[in-house]
Design a protein around this motif. Structure first.
Motif, mmCIF file in Angstrom:
data_model
loop_
_atom_site.group_PDB
_atom_site.id
_atom_site.type_symbol
_atom_site.label_atom_id
_atom_site.label_comp_id
_atom_site.label_asym_id
_atom_site.label_seq_id
_atom_site.Cartn_x
_atom_site.Cartn_y
_atom_site.Cartn_z
ATOM 1 N N CYS A 16 50.103 37.593 60.433
ATOM 2 C CA CYS A 16 50.588 38.941 60.120
ATOM 3 C C CYS A 16 49.426 39.747 59.565
ATOM 4 O O CYS A 16 48.462 39.185 59.043
ATOM 5 C CB CYS A 16 51.698 38.898 59.065
ATOM 6 S SG CYS A 16 53.279 38.418 59.783
ATOM 7 N N VAL A 18 49.721 42.074 57.031
ATOM 8 C CA VAL A 18 49.894 41.933 55.566
ATOM 9 C C VAL A 18 51.093 41.024 55.343
ATOM 10 O O VAL A 18 51.906 40.834 56.245
ATOM 11 C CB VAL A 18 50.180 43.285 54.858
ATOM 12 C CG1 VAL A 18 49.041 44.267 55.025
ATOM 13 C CG2 VAL A 18 51.483 43.888 55.338
ATOM 14 N N CYS A 20 54.517 40.769 53.603
ATOM 15 C CA CYS A 20 55.511 41.626 52.948
ATOM 16 C C CYS A 20 56.097 40.893 51.734
ATOM 17 O O CYS A 20 56.312 39.676 51.775
ATOM 18 C CB CYS A 20 56.631 41.970 53.924
ATOM 19 S SG CYS A 20 56.037 42.739 55.447
ATOM 20 N N TYR A 22 58.945 40.612 50.407
ATOM 21 C CA TYR A 22 60.263 39.963 50.474
ATOM 22 C C TYR A 22 60.289 38.777 51.427
ATOM 23 O O TYR A 22 61.287 38.067 51.528
ATOM 24 C CB TYR A 22 61.327 40.979 50.912
ATOM 25 C CG TYR A 22 61.148 41.476 52.326
ATOM 26 C CD1 TYR A 22 61.830 40.872 53.378
ATOM 27 C CD2 TYR A 22 60.301 42.534 52.626
ATOM 28 C CE1 TYR A 22 61.668 41.322 54.681
ATOM 29 C CE2 TYR A 22 60.126 42.985 53.924
ATOM 30 C CZ TYR A 22 60.814 42.377 54.940
ATOM 31 O OH TYR A 22 60.641 42.818 56.227
ATOM 32 N N CYS A 23 59.171 38.536 52.125
ATOM 33 C CA CYS A 23 59.197 37.631 53.279
ATOM 34 C C CYS A 23 58.965 36.173 52.881
ATOM 35 O O CYS A 23 57.987 35.866 52.199
ATOM 36 C CB CYS A 23 58.115 38.057 54.269
ATOM 37 S SG CYS A 23 57.954 36.925 55.652
ATOM 38 N N PHE A 25 59.120 33.877 55.480
ATOM 39 C CA PHE A 25 58.783 33.206 56.742
ATOM 40 C C PHE A 25 57.410 32.561 56.606
ATOM 41 O O PHE A 25 56.615 32.937 55.740
ATOM 42 C CB PHE A 25 58.744 34.197 57.910
ATOM 43 C CG PHE A 25 60.073 34.855 58.190
ATOM 44 C CD1 PHE A 25 61.252 34.138 58.112
ATOM 45 C CD2 PHE A 25 60.146 36.197 58.530
ATOM 46 C CE1 PHE A 25 62.475 34.728 58.360
ATOM 47 C CE2 PHE A 25 61.363 36.806 58.779
ATOM 48 C CZ PHE A 25 62.532 36.072 58.693
ATOM 49 N N SER A 27 54.347 32.888 57.403
ATOM 50 C CA SER A 27 53.416 33.854 57.989
ATOM 51 C C SER A 27 52.305 34.142 56.987
ATOM 52 O O SER A 27 52.525 34.083 55.773
ATOM 53 C CB SER A 27 54.158 35.142 58.350
ATOM 54 O OG SER A 27 54.749 35.698 57.201
ATOM 55 N N GLY A 66 56.107 35.614 61.601
ATOM 56 C CA GLY A 66 54.837 36.155 62.008
ATOM 57 C C GLY A 66 54.956 37.412 62.886
ATOM 58 O O GLY A 66 56.014 37.983 63.021
ATOM 59 N N ASN A 100 55.957 44.059 65.912
ATOM 60 C CA ASN A 100 56.036 45.041 64.837
ATOM 61 C C ASN A 100 55.472 46.357 65.350
ATOM 62 O O ASN A 100 54.500 46.353 66.128
ATOM 63 C CB ASN A 100 55.252 44.579 63.610
ATOM 64 C CG ASN A 100 56.081 43.620 62.777
ATOM 65 O OD1 ASN A 100 57.310 43.680 62.804
ATOM 66 N ND2 ASN A 100 55.427 42.739 62.063
ATOM 67 N N ARG A 137 56.071 47.611 54.644
ATOM 68 C CA ARG A 137 55.863 47.764 56.085
ATOM 69 C C ARG A 137 54.765 48.777 56.348
ATOM 70 O O ARG A 137 54.617 49.749 55.606
ATOM 71 C CB ARG A 137 57.164 48.207 56.765
ATOM 72 C CG ARG A 137 58.331 47.319 56.456
ATOM 73 C CD ARG A 137 58.100 45.889 56.847
ATOM 74 N NE ARG A 137 57.936 45.713 58.261
ATOM 75 C CZ ARG A 137 58.260 44.602 58.928
ATOM 76 N NH1 ARG A 137 58.741 43.561 58.284
ATOM 77 N NH2 ARG A 137 58.078 44.515 60.216
#
Ligand code: SF4
Length: 401
Positions: A16, A18, A20, A22-23, A25, A27, A66, A100, A137
């Protein structure tokens, strides 16, 4: 000859731009320099699965992350060529790639289309600038709309857009504005998820420190109910708790997952469920690349040396999976079939099902058990009780029979 039971293939891209807040996953930002080695490792992992998956027909492929749209068209082409070389992939297979908005370009999208991708799932999340900033985002509402035009111009006729609601202090009006604008774009599919504060994320730390106050669950449930009504009015079928589709455009990959079909996961942190075994692949991309360079086999006869956790699916696991995944679907679950197949495990959760029926969170039509719209809005409340039936003491001698 191929086995008719559906098989899906998931390929995880861990990169990714950046990370995020809250993520949760698997990534990573600033690891793009590993993308060449990651690709070689993923190609090798696909090859290793070839013998074990022989005789099974792959009906869906999902390239997720990702941010797979950070990869170029020729990299995706190499992945999909390898998938076709080492697996029997159905000619009409659904092949999805996650994107994205900020990394979409018409050239990349044309490359993906030429490689065989026929469905794009884009993470829009919100069109409100403050909400996008809160979510870390990188795109604007305008970029999201332009990206969708580029996806369409490259020839994609099957597009999902992901949205997130239930942000702290979210006003209903901002969610309504986002949803109305997105509906006007007429994507074939919409996934609307409530934000969950996942453990060990920067967002969880901010909530714990009192810097962010989680959204009121009643407001979140209200938004979920309104969303379902609005999208139904707009012609979308509410076929899963968080998912809506125009006719014939349900996500076949996720349907196989919710119906407890087999799926093979490759790539760092991917999960798989195959031949009665559940497994996960080592999460760290560097460790993944290292392990795939070895000649060792995987544990329990599975082919990939990057697989690290593996467990046999018990009767109880199978029942809980069938209920917690199947009840997310509008079609529900065949209660009598489940009771027949897993009688002992079923007896453990019977009182939870009875409670859901009594409180109008679920309804039963012949053998089919379904959640009501209210039940869908609070589905997780039901699922935690199915997973841990002791949260709801058995009440009476009533029975479901
Ligand atoms: S872009 Fe998606 S996968 Fe990447 S960090 Fe953000 S939420 Fe996670």
């Amino acid at each position: 000859m191929t086995d008719a039971a559906p098989l899906s293939l998931y390929i995880h891209v861990p990169f990714c731009t950046v990370k995020c807040a809250y993520c949760d996953f698997n990534s990573y930002a600033a690891l793009e320099h590993l993308s060449g080695d990651w690709l070689s490792a993923a190609l090798r992992e696909l090859e290793l699965w070839s013998e074990r998956a022989a005789g099974r027909l792959v009906q869906t492929i999902f390239i997720g992350g990702g941010t797979p749209s950070l990869l170029e068209g020729d990299q995706i082409a190499r992945l999909l060529d390898a998938a076709r070389r080492h697996f029997s992939v159905a000619p009409e297979a659904e092949i999805t790639l996650e994107a994205n908005p900020e990394s979409v370009s018409i050239e990349r999208m044309r490359g993906y289309r030429a490689a065989g991708v026929n469905r794009v799932s884009m993470g829009v999340q919100s069109l409100d600038p403050d909400e996008l900033r809160f979510l870390d985002r990188l795109h604007s509402a305008e970029r999201a709309e332009a990206a969708l035009s580029e996806i369409r111009a490259a020839g994609f006729e099957n597009v999902n857009l992901d949205l997130i609601y239930g942000l702290p202090q979210q006003r209903f009006e901002t969610w309504r504005d986002t949803l109305e604008r997105v509906v006007a774009w007429r994507p074939e599919h919409l996934s609307c998820y409530a934000l969950t504060v996942e453990e060990d994320t920067p967002l969880a730390a901010r909530v714990a420190a009192g810097a962010v106050v989680e959204a009121d669950p009643d407001v979140v449930a209200e938004i979920a109910t309104w969303t379902a009504q609005r999208l139904t009015r707009a012609g979308y079928e509410h076929y899963e708790t968080s998912n809506y589709a125009l006719t014939g455009r349900q996500c076949r990959h996720n349907l196989n997952y919710w119906r407890c079909g087999d799926y093979i996961g490759v790539g760092p942190g991917a999960h798989g469920c195959f031949d009665g075994l559940r497994y996960s692949v080592v999460r760290r991309p560097a460790a993944y690349i290292r392990r795939l360079a070895s000649v060792a086999g995987g544990p329990n006869g599975l082919p990939s040396p990057a697989i690290e956790d593996i467990e046999a699916i018990t009767e109880q696991d199978a029942l809980i999976d069938a209920l917690t995944l199947g009840l997310r679907l509008r079609e529900g679950v065949d209660l009598h079939g489940l009771q027949r197949r897993h009688p002992a495990a079923f007896a453990e959760v019977e009182h939870v099902i009875e409670w859901a029926l009594r409180t109008d969170l679920a309804e039963q039509h012949d053998a089919q058990l379904l959640l009501t719209p209210r039940g869908h809005a609070v589905a997780n409340e039901i699922f935690v009780r199915l997973v841990d039936p002791s949260l709801l003491p058995p009440p009476t001698t009533e029975s479901l029979a």
